[in-house]
Design a protein around this motif. Structure first.
Motif, PDB file in Angstrom:
ATOM      1  N   ASN A  23       6.481  11.129  -9.138  1.00  0.00           N
ATOM      2  CA  ASN A  23       5.870  12.263  -8.457  1.00  0.00           C
ATOM      3  C   ASN A  23       6.906  13.025  -7.639  1.00  0.00           C
ATOM      4  O   ASN A  23       7.541  12.445  -6.753  1.00  0.00           O
ATOM      5  N   THR A  33      -1.698  10.323  -2.620  1.00  0.00           N
ATOM      6  CA  THR A  33      -1.568  10.208  -4.074  1.00  0.00           C
ATOM      7  C   THR A  33      -0.955   8.875  -4.476  1.00  0.00           C
ATOM      8  O   THR A  33      -1.326   8.307  -5.514  1.00  0.00           O
ATOM      9  N   CYS A 198      -4.353  17.411  -5.635  1.00  0.00           N
ATOM     10  CA  CYS A 198      -3.076  16.736  -5.883  1.00  0.00           C
ATOM     11  C   CYS A 198      -3.313  15.346  -6.464  1.00  0.00           C
ATOM     12  O   CYS A 198      -2.568  14.884  -7.334  1.00  0.00           O
ATOM     13  N   THR A 199      -4.349  14.677  -5.980  1.00  0.00           N
ATOM     14  CA  THR A 199      -4.718  13.373  -6.533  1.00  0.00           C
ATOM     15  C   THR A 199      -5.120  13.509  -7.994  1.00  0.00           C
ATOM     16  O   THR A 199      -4.746  12.675  -8.831  1.00  0.00           O
ATOM     17  N   ALA A 202      -1.980  13.773 -10.025  1.00  0.00           N
ATOM     18  CA  ALA A 202      -1.292  12.494 -10.124  1.00  0.00           C
ATOM     19  C   ALA A 202      -1.996  11.573 -11.123  1.00  0.00           C
ATOM     20  O   ALA A 202      -1.344  10.926 -11.956  1.00  0.00           O
TER      21      ALA A 202
END
Length: 264
Positions: A23, A33, A198-199, A202
């Motif tokens: 990441n 995340t 954002c999670t 990911a």
């Protein structure tokens, strides 16, 4: 076409493989995340220094590029990692956080798309639309458009870039330029919790490392987010408790919950 059975299988494969997800993400969400990836069964690494990008992307199972807190040095690292990942033919996920808010962000996204050729581009409606239309602006990192309004431009973006495009919102739309997969779980509290998008990016990177079909992988990731959200809703009293229970939901998710909660 995707089914609850596909989602369950892809989650099981991810947990068996425990892929290393590299990441390059923003300061705001690194902890969130990383914990989400661990909870779902993946192995996260957060690294952005240009000096180690080639080596880190050289051992990763997938790469997630998130432009949430940009700097020139970070962009240099993103491009090195992206080109290395492209050469290795591992999945690349681009999260164009805040595209349309400033020219710097939008131009950076176009540069990454051109030079790194992402496998999946995942963002909210405004971000996706801003990558095609210069007159679309975001409100900071928040969407000013509904996901429904972004569908046609998402298809165009997919056809122009060769990437699967995943648009998050009350209804999620995932397209390869021709087919559209739709997930209809509306979790109203999610936009009140930092880093949910954002999670999702990911987790998209994690699933893409285990599932060779990018369209199915991107849809599976959004399905996992949706099911975890449904599992969390009865337990959460607000954004704070939602975040902690959401990690538990990712960790405890089974075929049963996927079959019960997923709305395709």
């Amino acid at each position: 076409m995707i089914t609850a059975q596909n989602v369950s299988k892809n989650l099981q494969d991810l947990r068996k493989q425990t892929p290393l997800v590299h990441n390059i993400t923003n300061y705001v969400v690194m902890n969130n995340t990383a914990n989400a990836l661990l909870s779902i069964g993946a192995s996260p690494v957060m690294a952005h220094a240009p000096e180690e990008m080639e080596a880190m992307a050289g051992i990763a199972s997938s790469l997630v590029i998130n432009i949430g807190t940009l700097s020139s040095e970070w962009i240099e690292g993103m491009l090195i990692a992206g080109k290395t990942a492209r050469q290795r033919k591992i999945p690349i996920v681009l999260d164009p956080v805040g595209a349309g808010a400033t020219g710097f962000r939008t131009q950076t996204c176009h540069k990454i798309i051109k030079e790194c050729k992402p496998t999946v581009i995942r963002g909210n409606a405004s971000e996706i639309m801003a990558l095609i239309r210069s007159d679309v602006q975001t409100k900071g990192v928040d969407s000013t458009e509904s996901s429904e309004n972004a569908v046609e431009l998402a298809k165009t973006l997919s056809r122009e870039t060769g990437a699967v495009v995943s648009v998050s919102g009350p209804v999620d739309f995932i397209t390869n330029g021709e087919n559209i997969l739709t997930i209809k779980n509306d979790i109203p509290i999610m936009p009140k919790v930092t880093g949910m998008g954002c999670t999702a990016s990911a987790i998209t990177g994690a699933v893409a490392a285990a599932c060779p079909n990018p369209l199915e992988a991107a849809a599976t990731a959004m399905a996992i987010m949706a099911v975890a959200g449904e599992m969390t809703l009865p337990l959460a009293k607000g954004p704070g408790t939602f975040q902690s229970h959401f990690l538990d939901a990712l960790y405890n998710m089974s075929d049963k919950e996927i079959a019960e909660y997923l709305k395709l």
